[in-house]
Write a protein that holds these residues in place. Structure first.
Motif, PDB file in Angstrom:
ATOM      1  N   SER A 125      18.830  46.716  68.777  1.00 34.63           N
ATOM      2  CA  SER A 125      19.358  48.368  68.660  1.00 34.63           C
ATOM      3  C   SER A 125      18.535  49.169  67.878  1.00 34.63           C
ATOM      4  CB  SER A 125      20.993  48.407  68.294  1.00 34.63           C
ATOM      5  OG  SER A 125      21.836  47.527  69.133  1.00 34.63           O
ATOM      6  N   LYS A 162      19.089  56.174  70.835  1.00 39.26           N
ATOM      7  CA  LYS A 162      19.069  54.888  70.724  1.00 39.26           C
ATOM      8  C   LYS A 162      18.402  54.197  71.984  1.00 39.26           C
ATOM      9  CE  LYS A 162      23.687  53.656  72.748  1.00 39.26           C
ATOM     10  NZ  LYS A 162      24.943  52.965  72.815  1.00 39.26           N
ATOM     11  N   ALA A 204      17.907  52.713  66.849  1.00 40.38           N
ATOM     12  CA  ALA A 204      18.777  54.024  66.655  1.00 40.38           C
ATOM     13  C   ALA A 204      17.791  55.083  65.735  1.00 40.38           C
ATOM     14  CB  ALA A 204      19.949  54.035  65.932  1.00 40.38           C
ATOM     15  N   ASP A 259      18.681  50.245  73.466  1.00 39.24           N
ATOM     16  CA  ASP A 259      19.547  48.866  73.301  1.00 39.24           C
ATOM     17  C   ASP A 259      18.692  47.837  74.384  1.00 39.24           C
ATOM     18  OD1 ASP A 259      21.536  49.384  71.692  1.00 39.24           O
ATOM     19  OD2 ASP A 259      22.639  50.433  73.189  1.00 39.24           O
TER      20      ASP A 259
END
Length: 218
Positions: free
Chosen positions: A134, A178, A136, A180
């Protein structure tokens, strides 16, 4: 060197006797086939050739973005050659013949100047949990560059040197805040990551941010 125009035979590349036909930028050019040299290469030449091979092999992975991410390319160079030159100069460490890429110094983007530069992610943070990554960032209410927009695209890259594996992701907007990504099993081990942003029209790019080295586990 001669510039060739399309004729009755069409355009092709390759060798015709002592003539070598190649494509350079948007033109087809013909050059004489170089004669092999009987002179032994110097230590400096061998060192430079090794660096060029290393930089070329690494940068070819980023061919899809280099055409726009490196701006203000000199007239006598292609975008890829410019990207290679940039990383050849700054991102190779070690002594001949044991050169390695200095991943923290790798550049995958280079704005032409301040007028074409946009911000990278603000307060970027990377979290790795097993095979899940992840990335961010925060919304910057006071961007440093006027052309920084919420619609800018994030370009994320992950490279596994030991296994020579590479993955990229170009789907997220700056406003998403973000990225992912679930990596496949073959990415287990140490990886390096980078991030930069580009405008929708590809006229503006940010500097490359090296996100660091991380361990992917399963």
């Amino acid at each position: 060197m001669a510039i060739l125009k399309q004729g009755s035979l069409g355009i092709f590349t390759g060798k015709i006797g002592a003539l070598v036909i190649t494509k350079w930028k948007d033109k087809y050019v013909g050059k004489s086939k170089p004669k092999p040299s009987a002179k032994k290469a110097s230590a400096l030449q061998l060192s430079q050739r090794t660096k060029i091979r290393l930089a070329g092999k690494f940068m070819r992975r980023f061919k899809s973005v280099v055409s726009f991410s490196f701006q203000k390319v000199p007239k006598n160079m292609t975008a890829m050659n410019y990207a290679m030159w940039y990383n050849l100069r700054d991102a190779i460490s070690g002594e001949y013949p044991d050169f390695t890429m200095d991943y923290a110094k790798v550049r995958l983007s280079e704005p032409a100047d301040y007028a074409t530069e946009i911000d990278n992610g603000y307060n970027v943070a990377v979290t790795v949990s097993g095979a899940r990554i992840s990335v961010a960032w925060e919304a910057d209410e006071l961007p440093d560059n006027d052309e920084t927009k919420a619609t800018d695209r994030a370009y994320f890259f992950c490279f596994h040197p030991e296994k020579n594996r590479f993955v990229s992701l170009e789907s997220s907007q700056r406003s998403d805040l973000k990225i992912d990504l679930n990596l496949p099993d073959l990415f287990a081990g140490e990886v390096h990551m980078w991030l930069f942003f580009a405008s929708d029209n590809l006229k503006y790019v940010s500097q490359t941010e090296y996100l660091g080295e991380f361990v992917i586990g399963f």
